[in-house]
Enzyme design. Structure first.
Site, PDB file in Angstrom:
ATOM      1  N   ARG A 101       1.217  -1.083  -0.247  1.00 17.72           N
ATOM      2  CA  ARG A 101       0.059  -0.022   0.153  1.00 17.72           C
ATOM      3  C   ARG A 101       0.704   1.049   0.039  1.00 17.72           C
ATOM      4  NH1 ARG A 101      -5.420   1.481   1.783  1.00 17.72           N
ATOM      5  NH2 ARG A 101      -5.372   3.529   2.916  1.00 17.72           N
ATOM      6  N   HIS A 128      -6.899   1.395  -7.063  1.00 21.81           N
ATOM      7  CA  HIS A 128      -7.009   0.525  -5.968  1.00 21.81           C
ATOM      8  C   HIS A 128      -7.623  -0.535  -6.413  1.00 21.81           C
ATOM      9  CE1 HIS A 128      -7.632  -0.102  -1.808  1.00 21.81           C
ATOM     10  NE2 HIS A 128      -8.438   0.760  -1.466  1.00 21.81           N
ATOM     11  N   GLN A 131      -9.652  -2.842  -3.893  1.00 19.05           N
ATOM     12  CA  GLN A 131     -11.118  -2.396  -3.584  1.00 19.05           C
ATOM     13  C   GLN A 131     -12.156  -2.667  -4.641  1.00 19.05           C
ATOM     14  OE1 GLN A 131     -11.935  -0.700  -0.354  1.00 19.05           O
ATOM     15  NE2 GLN A 131     -13.981  -1.217  -1.392  1.00 19.05           N
ATOM     16  N   ASP A 224     -16.434   8.753  -3.047  1.00 19.95           N
ATOM     17  CA  ASP A 224     -15.401   8.390  -2.223  1.00 19.95           C
ATOM     18  C   ASP A 224     -14.922  10.025  -1.903  1.00 19.95           C
ATOM     19  OD1 ASP A 224     -13.190   7.459  -1.019  1.00 19.95           O
ATOM     20  OD2 ASP A 224     -11.894   7.355  -2.746  1.00 19.95           O
ATOM     21  N   CYS A 264     -16.043   3.214  -0.277  1.00 18.48           N
ATOM     22  CA  CYS A 264     -14.868   2.454   0.101  1.00 18.48           C
ATOM     23  C   CYS A 264     -14.714   2.766   1.357  1.00 18.48           C
ATOM     24  CB  CYS A 264     -13.657   2.454  -0.997  1.00 18.48           C
ATOM     25  SG  CYS A 264     -12.803   4.238  -1.016  1.00 18.48           S
ATOM     26  N   ARG A 292     -13.705  -6.807   0.963  1.00 15.51           N
ATOM     27  CA  ARG A 292     -12.533  -6.746   1.101  1.00 15.51           C
ATOM     28  C   ARG A 292     -11.693  -8.051   1.328  1.00 15.51           C
ATOM     29  NH1 ARG A 292      -9.842  -1.843   0.868  1.00 15.51           N
ATOM     30  NH2 ARG A 292      -8.098  -3.242   0.318  1.00 15.51           N
TER      31      ARG A 292
END
Length: 307
Positions: A101, A128, A131, A224, A264, A292
């Site tokens: 990450r 991402h 996700q 988001d 998310c 996830r």
């Protein structure tokens, strides 16, 4: 050849469907699939703080019989004295996969270059993809399938989430729209890649500044945060710019009556989404968060079989 998952289009439509189908089965019985029995170790590296990513990978690796080795770059040589390529060459002698990450997408590309174990993008500034596997799993659960669904992302079109929505939804054969203010649209190359993929899968790609038009009659509404990590000093300007892009009750009412809302997380209630929407009956964010775990387990298992 070792397979990696650095962008949503690193897998074909058929491979994406295979991973999602495996995630469905894994969710039915969390502890049945144990490709990491040994136990094998997976390195999970964090440049950025995390809740869902850290917990889901830690628990998922453990569920599969493995050991999650959580590494903070602040306490390692990565990004300081050592290049991503050299770090990968060290880790591949000891671990079965590397999850990172991070900030720059290039770092992931460098780490994956030539390494013998799968490298997974757990988030970068550009994409991402983990996700999105969870999001596609959630859409499948609530809408029956992803192919043919009308999905609209409202907010920062240049964000990693918007870019991944373009690529992943196009790969799945969905109709994806990105609605964002002038100057905050997605990268042209990502739009081009998504458009090319959609032409092969029966999906479509729309980029617009008209949020009302983009959400009218759709099956899925997504947003988001307006202020991603590293952009905190832009918050006041972004809040002013994105004021007309909040997903509130009025905006959700323009979607289909049975449309679902996704985010998310973490969310800034009162900014990109109203509390009444994210905590309301159309919100599936908690299923999305849980997924996830299942989607990433399916991804890791799939990659390990091809390592």
């Amino acid at each position: 050849m070792t397979r990696h998952f650095l962008r949503d289009d690193d897998i074909t439509p058929a491979e994406q469907a295979e991973i999602l189908a495996r995630a469905v089965e894994i969710k039915k019985d969390r502890f049945a699939d144990k490709p990491l029995v040994g136990p094998q170790t997976v390195a999970v590296i964090f440049d950025k703080s995390s809740t869902r990513t850290r917990v889901s990978f830690h628990v998922g690796i453990s569920d599969m019989g493995g050991i999650p080795l959580i590494i903070s770059t602040a306490s390692s040589q990565l990004g300081g004295k050592e290049t991503p390529q050299d770090t990968a060459r060290v880790l591949e002698r000891m671990v079965s996969a590397i999850v990172w990450r991070t900030y720059a997408q290039q770092g992931l590309e460098d780490m994956a270059e030539g390494t013998t174990v799968p490298v997974v993008n757990a988030l970068s500034d550009d994409f991402h993809p983990c996700q999105l596997l969870a999001d596609l799993l959630t859409i499948t659960e609530h809408r029956g399938s992803v192919a043919g669904q009308k999905i609209t992302f409202v907010g920062d079109g240049g964000s990693n989430m918007a870019h991944s929505y373009l690529l992943a939804c196009a790969t799945a054969g969905a109709h994806i729209a990105i609605a964002s203010p002038d100057g905050y649209g997605p990268r042209a190359d990502v739009v081009a890649d998504a458009t090319r993929i959609a032409s092969e899968t029966g999906g479509s790609v729309t980029v617009t500044t008209n949020a009302v038009e983009a959400v009218t009659g759709v099956d899925v509404v997504v947003t988001d945060t307006w202020v991603s990590m590293g952009k905190e000093d832009e918050k006041a300007a972004r809040v002013a710019t994105f004021a007309g892009y909040q997903v509130d009750d009025a905006m959700m009412a323009m979607a289909k009556d049975d449309a679902i809302f996704m985010h998310c997380l973490p969310a800034d209630r009162g900014f990109e989404v109203s509390a009444s929407v994210i905590d309301g009956p159309q919100s599936v964010v908690w299923d999305e968060s849980e997924n996830r775990l299942h989607a990433q387990k399916a991804l890791l298992a799939w990659l390990l079989e091809r390592a």
